[in-house]
Write an enzyme that holds these catalytic residues in place. Sequence first.
Site, PDB file in Angstrom:
ATOM      1  CG  HIS A  21       8.088  15.911 -32.029  1.00 32.56           C
ATOM      2  ND1 HIS A  21       8.952  15.337 -31.138  1.00 32.56           N
ATOM      3  CD2 HIS A  21       7.593  14.900 -32.786  1.00 32.56           C
ATOM      4  CE1 HIS A  21       8.994  14.029 -31.334  1.00 32.56           C
ATOM      5  NE2 HIS A  21       8.173  13.737 -32.322  1.00 32.56           N
ATOM      6  CB  CYS A  68      10.751  23.851 -21.788  1.00 33.42           C
ATOM      7  SG  CYS A  68       8.972  23.506 -21.808  1.00 33.42           S
TER       8      CYS A  68
END
Length: 344
Positions: free
Chosen positions: A220, A144
Amino acid sequence: MEKIKVGIAGYGTIGQRLADGVALQKDMELVGVADLVPTLAVRALAEKGMPYRLFLGDGADKEAFQRLGISVSGSFEEMIQASDIILDASPAGIGIKNKNLYEKNGVKAIFQGGEKNSVADVFFHGYANYEKGVGMDYLKLTSCNTTGLIRAVDCLDRAYGINKTAITIIRRVADPGDYHRGLTNALQIDKAPSHQALDLMTIMPHIQATGILVHTPVTHGHIISVIVSGKQKITKEMALKSFRLHPRIRVVSIAEGFLGNASLFKYARDLGNPRGDMYEIALWEDSIVESGDDIMFAIHIPQESVTIPETIDGIRASCRMQITSKEGTEKTNEYLHINHEQQA
């Protein structure tokens, strides 16, 4: 044109999002998803009316699914046989074992960043080296962080040329809902250089890269500080112009209220995005600073969803649906509705 049939191995954090992403592609057909146990994600899928067919891997406890009233469409191998390509979102180390089944059945596959590079023919990114993946049987996605980092560095490299980059990654410690990392009140630094910098050089060998990674007790998103040395001096205005033209980079500012990772997650939920996901990386306009001949900026990586567009790019490349990066990424963006407008 006949639709490309896609199966998904693993219905976890990434697998769920891959299923949703493939289902939006009008030139692809989602055969189904495969898993081993009735996880909360699988139970939620059943409670939503089973919009995707579920297949079970070898060793799955069929009775556990039956007790919960979860319908099963067949075995993992049956899903493979019905597919043109498999997106392997199984836990790291399992994909290489699954590859034996893919080879046995003559099916292409795309592996996620947790697998070793040796599992695939090409270490793949939709923008930086799409053409290398065209027609290849086995691709592996970047992680990611690397996916988002390459988007930003490749954006400037295409426009102005880049010699080297240095990064600092402030990395979320676990995904929301994960407990295996424990409850912590500490930061942890990894030995330099980080794998993301090394991976960037694998995809973009003409750029020197190094980096430091710091684990943080949040869930997050990651934040990456990037310093880039161009083949020419890149001003803030030049960088902004290029960033704003990139469909998978969302330029934001502190003045607008984007104070950090939580602001972006909340904004994605307010937009109505499923699970609070955002396919784009966010880049803070306020963070862009000229330092001599170098330029520095900060990006946010929504780790659960950022690799989905590049994975779908991989399907397009591997199955020769589009043979150039421009054609492939534009089609992926169209179907994923990555079309926000930014003021130049």
